[in-house]
Design an enzyme around this catalytic site. Structure first.
Site, short mmCIF file in Angstrom:
data_model
loop_
_atom_site.label_atom_id
_atom_site.label_comp_id
_atom_site.label_asym_id
_atom_site.label_seq_id
_atom_site.Cartn_x
_atom_site.Cartn_y
_atom_site.Cartn_z
N ASP A 1 -8.94 11.22 12.43
CA ASP A 1 -8.94 10.75 11.04
C ASP A 1 -9.61 9.38 10.96
O ASP A 1 -9.07 8.44 10.38
CB ASP A 1 -7.52 10.69 10.50
CG ASP A 1 -7.48 10.70 8.97
OD1 ASP A 1 -8.51 11.04 8.36
OD2 ASP A 1 -6.43 10.36 8.40
N GLY B 1 0.82 -1.20 0.00
CA GLY B 1 0.00 0.00 0.00
C GLY B 1 0.86 1.25 0.00
O GLY B 1 2.07 1.20 0.20
N VAL B 2 0.19 2.38 -0.26
CA VAL B 2 0.85 3.68 -0.24
C VAL B 2 -0.03 4.64 0.54
O VAL B 2 -1.22 4.76 0.26
CB VAL B 2 1.07 4.23 -1.67
CG1 VAL B 2 1.76 5.59 -1.60
CG2 VAL B 2 1.90 3.25 -2.48
N GLY C 1 -0.15 8.55 3.06
CA GLY C 1 0.35 9.92 3.06
C GLY C 1 1.79 10.00 3.52
O GLY C 1 2.52 10.92 3.16
N LYS D 1 5.39 4.54 1.28
CA LYS D 1 5.04 3.17 0.93
C LYS D 1 5.04 2.27 2.15
O LYS D 1 5.77 2.50 3.10
CB LYS D 1 6.00 2.63 -0.12
CG LYS D 1 5.88 3.29 -1.48
CD LYS D 1 6.84 2.67 -2.49
CE LYS D 1 6.69 3.35 -3.85
NZ LYS D 1 7.63 2.77 -4.85
N VAL D 2 4.21 1.22 2.07
CA VAL D 2 4.13 0.24 3.14
C VAL D 2 4.51 -1.12 2.56
O VAL D 2 4.00 -1.52 1.51
CB VAL D 2 2.71 0.18 3.75
CG1 VAL D 2 2.68 -0.79 4.91
CG2 VAL D 2 2.27 1.56 4.19
N LYS E 1 6.36 0.73 7.30
CA LYS E 1 6.00 1.96 6.60
C LYS E 1 7.22 2.86 6.50
O LYS E 1 7.81 3.24 7.51
CB LYS E 1 4.87 2.67 7.35
CG LYS E 1 4.29 3.85 6.58
CD LYS E 1 3.03 4.38 7.21
CE LYS E 1 3.29 4.96 8.57
NZ LYS E 1 2.10 5.68 9.10
#
Length: 905
Positions: free
Chosen positions: A675, A557-558, A560, A563-564, A578
């Site tokens: 959030d 995943g990507v 804010g 990249k993870v 991360k």
């Protein structure tokens, strides 16, 4: 102490000794007056009715309302504004929606120009006018944001912007959008033209200009009197004949005031806290609900809204401390311009002269000695403002403006104190009718320059770095020219925090517009010593081994932050890693916030932070690996992930509510997540829900009398609490609102925002509430679960979500109440399903072994057993028993941060 005015009393070591009985009695009286002020706010000033009020949603074919309820007109209406009827321009839509935008209007459409294009306006020749230009950097019709560079001028020969790049400017400030506000003098011809001139970019030679929104609004006569030149008492500056740009506008000691609350002038007033210099920031207070503000003249009603004068920042109650420091604000400005500083005062407590008198300094020069608000106004509750002019040189180091206040020693007032209610800074046009300044330089460019310097010969390095400091000093001043937008306060706050983290005493370096805490764009190891004791500190070698040197094949995943990666540590422990991206909008502050915040939290429904790495210019966070990813993935990605059953969804909602309830009540202070959304609710291999992403979290107030935290608005558009957005006052009820959106998202399986849908369906919150009130909600439930939901369960679930979305925070339930209602909804579902539902493994005492579910409105340390069976409509997996230990001391691990998010905030 270079920051003190040259002719101000020099502070010595602060001595906190007990005040004399006389002083103590005087201060007690002042505190009593403070309490009395609350018993004595005025009816709002009479709203200003502008003769001209034009708000253009450029590039749009339809009118619309923004988040403040203001109506924007499509600039295609009768083609009455565009000089060529729009023939030489393009109407375009933004390719992406940034979650930080305050509203889709006017930012999601644009008018794109390839040649000089003019907007023409017929206006009242007797009025000054506000001109506001709104820009959102995005790709439009395939044109990259960096390809837009242009100038803006007016028919009077005034240059507003020159060779301006929205993309460069927003990158330098790490902001999603910018607003430039200008004030134009009267035009006897009754005509204003605004011209957009594309300028070629250096590399491609293409020429594009654009505008998202344009406001032209009449303004009253609030700039008629000349301003006194600081340092030259016999010289003044004529403001009325000048054009100027608004650089800063602060509600001192108060929160954000949106345009809709500004008595018809549509100005935005921001919190001053990020700009208060030093550790000694004074105290702020607000008058009570019946205090009466008495404007001396009709014109003065429009100088500032009532709310500005009802709050103030003072130095504090200790006279000895106050005599040894200055209450100071610092602001970046552009060199080689003259500025007008407007200070707003209103005495809320005292009513006699010489009870409080103070000196005012601007840029180390005395602007006014022995200022006494009561002497200026004759009585309490009467507003007054003072205008001072100062010229800023174009020399390095002169790009920061200082406004300071110090108690008057000469007058020996009753209280050694100073106050300020509002502060505005305006840049006046120069002799060439110019307001434009160079674009700021993004930190990435500065980082590349710094890297280049490090590769040169050691003998030349000192000289080259000195030159670089000069360049940095000059470009930092240009950053302030980005005008006034709500998020700019957050940028400076981040920069101040980064100064504190690095321990730097250099003022200029701390004000640079940076992505991270150093000009290289990456952290440089200064956090490790502070954070090492909080959780495990991984070496960069361990991280590279775990990720196979950050192999792209392991990216899951990507977000804010960056990249993870999926990885393995200690031989067989799966983790999510991360890694910070140098061009990310998040950096050292979020990195430290997440570690510090999460190391103090322990709960089954928070994803655990294992450790971090900060070396070799890398910032890395390591978390428990969540086998099933985000809740959002199982609502929409139905090709790879079969949709979850209703029971699974409800169980995940209950788990997430437990995690949020713990944040609000289980820690020493309330933790506000800020959030909450479906990408920040993760599920592990046993389908247990866990809340993640604490980079934006805030600690709530620990006092009974303050139920909110004043802060710049951050979060994800679509989930954002409208009350938080309007008032900039964050409460735990802001999380409740966002969770209400999540509940409807789970029920309807559609995003929080869907711009491609009809206007009344774009916002999930608005559409779901409309359906709920019309009784049509069952018709829009996700078809894959529609037949699985018990009617009574649906009613209870929808009622809970509806209450979460109440417009006023006070009308929303607590997260504990939300949790109880969701558990009750599950009980209703169990009653409907019979013996196959989710149950608490507890014998009812009848000997039948039948489980009983008993929702609890309190948060205890009980254990429950949840049986999750295989569903024909969800991913097949073995039935499992999950023991839910609701104990604060289960583990010394904490939460996790947006592992799978398509785009950053």
């Amino acid at each position: 102490m270079a920051w003190l005015p040259a002719n101000a009393p020099t502070p010595h070591t602060l001595v906190f000794s007990a005040p004399s009985p006389a002083i103590e009695m005087a201060m007690t009286g002042l505190l009593a007056l403070l309490v009395a002020a609350g018993a004595a706010v005025a009816a709002d000033a009479k709203p200003y009715s502008p003769t001209d009020s034009i708000l253009l949603n450029c590039g749009s074919t339809a009118d619309g309302l923004d988040a403040d309820g203001r109506k924007w007109l499509a600039d295609t209406n009768n083609n009455m504004w565009l000089g060529d009827s729009g023939k030489s321009s393009l109407m375009a839509a933004a390719d992406e929606l940034d979650s930080s935008l305050p509203s889709t209007i006017p930012y999601m459409t644009a008018r794109v120009f390839t040649v000089d294009t003019v907007y023409n306006f017929t206006v009242n020749p007797k009025d000054r006018h506000w001109l506001r230009l709104h820009f959102y950097p995005s790709s439009y019709n395939g044109i990259a944001p960096e390809d837009f560079r242009f100038s803006v001028s007016t028919s009077t020969g005034l240059t507003l912007l020159r060779n301006f790049s929205v993309w460069v400017t927003t990158k330098a400030l790490t902001q999603a959008y910018i607003v430039r506000e200008f004030s134009l003098p009267r035009t006897p011809a009754g005509f204003i033209a605004v011209t957009f001139t594309p300028t070629p970019t250096p590399m491609t030679n293409v020429t594009y200009a654009y505008i998202n929104g344009l406001e032209l609004i009449s303004m009253p006569d609030i700039f008629e009197d000349p301003a006194t030149m600081v340092g030259f008492a016999d010289q003044t500056v004529d403001i009325a004949a000048s054009s100027f740009q608004t650089m800063y506008r602060f509600n001192i000691g108060g929160g954000y005031i949106p345009p809709s609350n500004d008595s018809g002038l549509a100005r935005s007033w921001f919190d001053d806290t990020p700009y208060v210099f030093g550790v000694m920031q004074g105290v702020s207070y607000t008058a009570g609900p019946r205090f009466h503000v008495k404007y001396p003249t009709e014109a003065s009603e429009y100088a500032a809204p009532v709310e500005v004068y009802l709050g103030t920042r003072s130095m504090g109650s200790d006279p000895r401390v106050n005599q040894n420091y200055n209450l100071t604000w610092t602001m970046e400005v552009d060199g080689n311009f003259t500025y007008v500083v407007r200070l707003h005062f209103c005495e809320l407590l005292l009513n006699r002269p010489n009870q409080r008198a103070f000196d005012i300094y601007i840029n180390n020069k005395t602007a006014q000695s022995d200022a006494d608000v009561i002497e200026m106004t004759s009585e309490r509750g009467v507003p007054v403002y003072k205008d001072f002019a100062v010229h800023m040189a174009d020399d390095p180091g002169d790009e920061v403006m200082w406004v300071a206040m110090h108690p008057s020693v000469a007058l020996r007032p009753q209280f050694y104190d100073a106050i300020l209610n509002g502060l505005e800074v305006f840049k006046l046009n120069d002799s060439a009718a110019n307001l434009a300044a160079p674009d700021p330089v993004p930190s990435k460019m500065l980082a590349e320059a710094e890297l280049s310097e490090s590769e040169k010969e050691r003998s030349k390095k000192s000289k080259d770095q000195a030159n670089m400091a000069t360049v940095i000093g000059g470009t930092a001043g240009g950053a302030a020219a980005v005008g006034i937008v709500a998020a700019i306060c957050l940028v400076v706050y981040h920069n101040k925090k980064n100064r504190e983290l690095t321990g730097s005493d250099s003022h200029n370096s701390g004000w640079l517009p940076m992505y991270h805490s150093t000009t290289s764009g990456k952290s440089s190891g200064h956090l490790a010593a502070n954070l090492a004791g909080m959780c495990r500190h991984f070496s960069i070698a361990e991280i590279k081994t775990a990720t196979k040197n950050f192999s792209e094949s392991l990216v899951i995943g990507v977000g804010g932050f960056g990249k993870v990666y999926r990885g393995v540590v200690d031989g067989d422990t799966k983790v999510a890693i991360k890694r910070s991206n140098p061009s990310s909008e998040q950096g050292a502050l979020e990195f430290q916030t997440e570690i510090e915040m999460l190391s103090k939290l322990r709960h089954r429904h928070l994803v655990s932070l294992i450790g971090f790495c900060e070396e070799s210019n890398e910032m890395v966070l390591v978390y428990d690996y969540m086998e099933h990813g985000t809740l959002r993935e199982h609502l929409y990605n139905k090709g790879s992930n079969p949709p979850l059953s209703w029971r699974h969804r409800l169980d995940i909602c209950i788990g997430a509510a437990r995690g949020l309830h713990y944040l609000h009540t289980g820690a020493k202070y309330t933790i506000i997540h800020r959030d909450v959304k479906t990408t920040n609710i993760l599920v592990d291999e046993n389908w247990v829900a866990k809340v993640s992403d604490f980079g934006l979290s805030k600690s709530g107030s620990s006092t009974v009398n303050q139920a909110h935290v004043s802060t710049m608005v951050k979060g994800s558009f679509g989930y954002l609490d409208p009350e938080y957005f309007r008032r900039q006052q964050l409460t735990d009820k802001s999380d409740v609102y966002s969770f209400g959106v999540v509940l409807f998202e789970v029920l309807m399986a559609r995003p929080a925002l869907s711009p491609q849908l009809p206007r009344d369906q774009v916002s999930l919150a608005d559409y779901a509430l409309s359906c709920q009130r019309k009784g049509t909600l069952p018709d829009v439930v996700d078809p894959t679960i529609k037949d699985q939901i018990a009617p009574e369960c649906l009613i209870k679930f929808a009622e809970t979500a509806e209450k979460c979305l109440a417009d006023q925070g006070l009308e929303r339930p607590s997260m504990g109440d939300v949790l109880w209602n969701l558990e009750f909804a599950m009980q209703l579902q169990d009653a409907f399903d019979g013996a196959s539902g989710r149950r608490q493994a507890q014998d009812d005492g009848s000997g039948s072994g039948r489980p009983v579910l008993e929702p609890s409105n309190s948060y205890g340390s009980t254990a429950s057993v949840t049986t999750i069976g295989t569903s024909s409509t969800s991913r097949a997996h073995d039935a499992c028993v999950v023991i839910e230990e609701e104990d604060d001391d289960i583990t010394n691990r904490a939460a996790f941060s947006q592992l799978v998010q398509p785009t950053g905030r």
